[in-house]
Design an enzyme around this catalytic site. Structure first.
Site, PDB file in Angstrom:
ATOM      1  CG  ASN A   5      -0.016  -0.132   2.462  1.00 54.13           C
ATOM      2  OD1 ASN A   5       0.633   0.848   2.958  1.00 54.13           O
ATOM      3  ND2 ASN A   5      -0.259  -0.947   3.124  1.00 54.13           N
ATOM      4  CG  ASP A  53      -6.851  -5.135   6.554  1.00 59.24           C
ATOM      5  OD1 ASP A  53      -6.415  -5.152   7.648  1.00 59.24           O
ATOM      6  OD2 ASP A  53      -7.797  -4.161   5.957  1.00 59.24           O
ATOM      7  CE  LYS A  78       7.624 -11.989 -13.877  1.00 56.35           C
ATOM      8  NZ  LYS A  78       8.365 -11.398 -15.087  1.00 56.35           N
ATOM      9  CG  PHE A 119      -1.614   5.813  13.751  1.00 55.36           C
ATOM     10  CD1 PHE A 119      -0.844   5.705  14.973  1.00 55.36           C
ATOM     11  CD2 PHE A 119      -1.570   7.079  13.156  1.00 55.36           C
ATOM     12  CE1 PHE A 119      -0.280   6.862  15.520  1.00 55.36           C
ATOM     13  CE2 PHE A 119      -0.728   8.204  13.693  1.00 55.36           C
ATOM     14  CZ  PHE A 119       0.050   8.089  14.717  1.00 55.36           C
ATOM     15  CE  LYS A 175      -9.905   1.375  11.770  1.00 55.33           C
ATOM     16  NZ  LYS A 175      -8.987   1.937  10.550  1.00 55.33           N
ATOM     17  CE  LYS A 216      -7.683  -2.646  14.880  1.00 54.14           C
ATOM     18  NZ  LYS A 216      -6.797  -2.941  13.900  1.00 54.14           N
TER      19      LYS A 216
HETATM   20  O1  C5P Z   1      -7.422  -2.762  11.456  1.00 53.89           O
HETATM   21  P1  C5P Z   1      -7.380  -1.453  10.964  1.00 53.89           P
HETATM   22  O2  C5P Z   1      -6.277  -1.446   9.928  1.00 53.89           O
HETATM   23  O3  C5P Z   1      -8.699  -0.902  10.742  1.00 53.89           O
HETATM   24  O4  C5P Z   1      -6.515  -0.733  12.156  1.00 53.89           O
HETATM   25  C1  C5P Z   1      -5.537   0.134  11.965  1.00 53.89           C
HETATM   26  C2  C5P Z   1      -4.669   0.004  13.295  1.00 53.89           C
HETATM   27  O5  C5P Z   1      -4.406  -1.430  13.566  1.00 53.89           O
HETATM   28  C3  C5P Z   1      -3.397   0.625  12.989  1.00 53.89           C
HETATM   29  O6  C5P Z   1      -2.598   1.199  14.320  1.00 53.89           O
HETATM   30  C4  C5P Z   1      -2.597  -0.662  12.428  1.00 53.89           C
HETATM   31  O7  C5P Z   1      -1.160  -0.343  12.734  1.00 53.89           O
HETATM   32  C5  C5P Z   1      -3.091  -1.778  13.255  1.00 53.89           C
HETATM   33  N1  C5P Z   1      -3.092  -2.938  12.449  1.00 53.89           N
HETATM   34  C6  C5P Z   1      -2.303  -4.033  12.827  1.00 53.89           C
HETATM   35  N2  C5P Z   1      -2.516  -5.265  12.330  1.00 53.89           N
HETATM   36  C7  C5P Z   1      -3.317  -5.391  11.114  1.00 53.89           C
HETATM   37  C8  C5P Z   1      -4.042  -4.455  10.855  1.00 53.89           C
HETATM   38  C9  C5P Z   1      -3.924  -3.228  11.658  1.00 53.89           C
HETATM   39  O8  C5P Z   1      -1.593  -3.825  13.890  1.00 53.89           O
HETATM   40  N3  C5P Z   1      -3.348  -6.678  10.878  1.00 53.89           N
END
Ligand code: C5P
Length: 410
Positions: free
Chosen positions: A216, A285, A295, A331, A345, A349
């Site tokens: 990304n 994700d 490849k 974040f 969030k 979390k």
């Molecule tokens: O889950 P989401 O991407 O919406 O939330 C963002 C936050 O979760 C950020 O702090 C990111 O660093 C963390 N994150 C993580 N592991 C993931 C996805 C997001 O630590 N697999």
């Protein structure tokens, strides 16, 4: 970061001692004055063999001092006056001989006199050693360095690499930019002294085959700024970075990873031994469920290949679910409804604090604007909701964090 006026109003005494690195001190004066400092140069006799006071006067815009008998001061006490005016004294380059002198409290010329006579509360002493690697590693020099540190002197570097003598090793003076940044860091409020802080930064890269992958637009700039600000504030900082090409902030322990799973594997054990976890990384994700060893070729294929995705571990949620979790800061990079998504969030979390920002407006940029969200309230950073550069935001965030840590039950 040279145009940030970060040393505005600071008066720096820059001491030069004998060493070929003196030629870099000319550039250092420029960087310090560009950052807003006034620079008063003092040179030893040995320094004058490498660079002239004329050069240093022209660059600093001030008369250079070279002698304890300099009668220009009305009271004839330059060693007292110069130290009283200083916010910090930086010796760059600091020769082995000069360090020995400082360590034993000798004061037989103006620069060492000024160091000894300085008010230690208001004028810190920082030294940037520069010498041959054998001189640096000699037990006598190492003893002197230990003594100086015990006396409260800040030792900057030395760096490692090619030396003017043709050898390679430890003993190079830090580069002028690094010395300027060290001075800037020195003046930051030490609101996180004694704290341990773990930061994730950057994107992750999820391989599809040996040459392709899913990633990304995260640049890592915000996370690196946070790691730097935490270190400047006195914390012991570990930075777990996805694939980015950013320099490691000075004094920060860095671990590079590629995938979300690798980040998880590094972060989970580390989180158990850190007091604070700041998750700025834009973790993918999903990842391809399986990775092709070779490849995937286009030739001879009529239809585009398809591949399955599988979910990556949520690192932040896993850390927050540890039996004794660190203080977790998440974040949220959103494209709309920032507050709503950030609040969701926070709950999902189970973390105490989340920092919202608008993803498309921040990825790769130097400026940003943050929204600090906890279970009860929210407010913008900076307080007026304006944009600020990421390092300034990170410093504001460290103050916010320190205040919150101080309010936690013991
Ligand atoms: O889950 P989401 O991407 O919406 O939330 C963002 C936050 O979760 C950020 O702090 C990111 O660093 C963390 N994150 C993580 N592991 C993931 C996805 C997001 O630590 N697999």
């Amino acid at each position: 970061m040279s145009d940030r006026n970060e040393l505005q109003g600071r008066h720096i005494v820059l001491g030069l001692t004998g060493g070929i690195a003196c030629y870099k001190s000319a550039e250092l004066v420029r960087l310090l004055t560009k950052a807003g400092a006034t620079v008063q140069v003092i040179m030893t006799e040995a320094a004058e063999a490498f660079i002239t006071p004329v050069t240093m006067q022209a660059l600093s815009g001030r008369l250079v001092y070279t002698s304890q008998w300099d009668a220009r001061a009305a009271n004839n006490m330059p060693h007292i006056n110069l130290g009283r005016e200083a916010d910090a004294i930086l010796i760059a380059p600091a020769s082995a001989d000069f360090l020995a002198k400082l360590a034993t409290g000798r004061a037989d010329e103006l620069l060492s006199l000024t160091c000894l006579a300085r008010p230690r509360e208001s004028a810190a002493l920082l030294v940037a050693p520069a010498m041959n690697r054998e001189m640096w590693s000699h037990p006598a020099t190492q003893r002197n360095i230990a003594t100086l540190q015990a006396d409260g002197t800040v030792v900057l570097g030395p760096g490692c690499g090619d030396q003017a003598c043709g050898e390679t090793g430890d003993g190079r003076m830090l580069e002028p930019e690094a010395l300027r940044d060290a001075l800037v860091a020195h003046f930051q409020p030490k609101v996180l002294t004694g704290r341990t802080v773990l930061v994730t930064a950057g994107p992750t890269f999820e391989p599809i085959d040996p040459v392709r992958g899913i990633t990304n637009h995260s640049s890592g700039k915000m996370g690196f700024a946070i790691a730097r600000a935490a270190q400047e504030a006195g914390a012991d900082v570990t930075l777990v970075a996805g694939p980015v090409h950013l320099p490691t902030p000075a004094g920060v322990r860095r671990i590079d990873v590629m995938t979300a799973q690798q980040m998880y594997d590094v972060v989970l054990p580390a989180a158990a031994v850190h007091e604070v976890f700041i998750a700025t990384a834009a973790v993918a994700d999903w990842r391809p469920a399986s990775q092709s060893d070779q490849k995937i070729k286009k030739e001879g294929k009529k239809v585009a290949p398809t591949f399955e995705l599988t979910e990556n571990p949520d690192i932040l949620a896993a850390v927050a679910a540890l039996p004794r979790p660190p203080y977790c800061v998440g974040f949220a990079a959103e494209s709309e409804h920032l507050l709503m998504h950030a609040q969701a969030k926070l709950q999902r979390k189970r973390i105490p604090l989340i920092i919202g920002n608008l993803g498309p407006a921040t990825f790769g940029r130097d400026d940003n604007s943050l929204l600090v969200v906890d279970a009860q309230s929210h407010h913008p950073l900076p307080a007026d909701g304006s944009q600020a550069d990421k390092l300034s935001l990170a410093r504001l965030l460290m103050q916010e964090l320190a205040d919150r840590l101080a309010r936690l039950p013991a």
